[in-house]
Design a protein around this motif. Structure first.
Motif: not given
Length: 182
Positions: A43-63, A78-79
């Motif tokens: 496609i030709g997009c620019d990769h701007v930045y990456s985040l992660g990996p993340y630790p397990r976080n049940p509260e964040l995921m569900s809530t 992010f692109y």
């Protein structure tokens, strides 16, 4: 305290206060490296930045994300793709994860459309890169007369579209509001 003044356009504007446009579209992919290659190399997009990996976080995921509590977000990338919204691409793993792509007719179905100046040239380019193009370009009718479009699939099956209307669309002749165009 100072009093806030509004211009007539701000006073009469309806909807979400302060909204200025779409910041990003987020979607989940089965293979983040495959998605990266497709978005950057094809496609030709620019990769701007990456985040992660993340630790397990049940509260964040569900809530906060409305996901299974045992879901794991491995990475986010992010692109920027020229003019328009950004992409936030996720790589998740979850016990209840569905792997099939929704079709446009499914609830939650979607596609991402890219505007191109020369539709035929763009279709040939996709085919040269081994991308599955769904049929031949179609000329729109009615209010969209002047536009041509075609769908294509990413390597993981997500639906994308190319659109082009270099001389505009029919509806623009007497419209009070025009759709955004890059």
């Amino acid at each position: 305290m100072s009093e806030t003044t509004h211009t007539p356009a701000q006073t009469m504007r309806r909807g979400l206060p302060g909204i200025t446009g779409t910041d990003h579209i987020g979607f989940t992919v089965p293979d983040i490296d495959q998605a990266h290659e497709f978005l950057v190399e094809v496609i030709g997009c620019d990769h701007v930045y990456s985040l992660g990996p993340y630790p397990r976080n049940p509260e964040l995921m569900s809530t906060k994300l409305n996901l299974h509590p045992e879901a794991v977000m491995h990475q986010i990338r992010f692109y920027r793709c020229f003019n328009g919204t950004n992409f936030e691409v996720f790589h998740y793993e979850a016990p209840d994860q569905r792997l099939e792509q929704p079709r446009n007719s499914d609830v939650g179905g979607h596609h991402i459309a890219f505007y191109v100046e020369d539709l035929d040239e763009a279709v040939a380019y996709l085919k040269d890169h081994g991308i599955q193009v769904l049929g031949e370009p179609t000329a729109s009718s009615g209010a969209s007369t002047g536009q041509r479009w075609v769908y294509f699939l990413s390597p993981w099956g997500m639906q994308f579209e190319l659109v082009s209307f270099p001389q505009g669309k029919a509806y623009e002749a007497d419209a009070e509001v025009l759709l955004w165009k890059p």
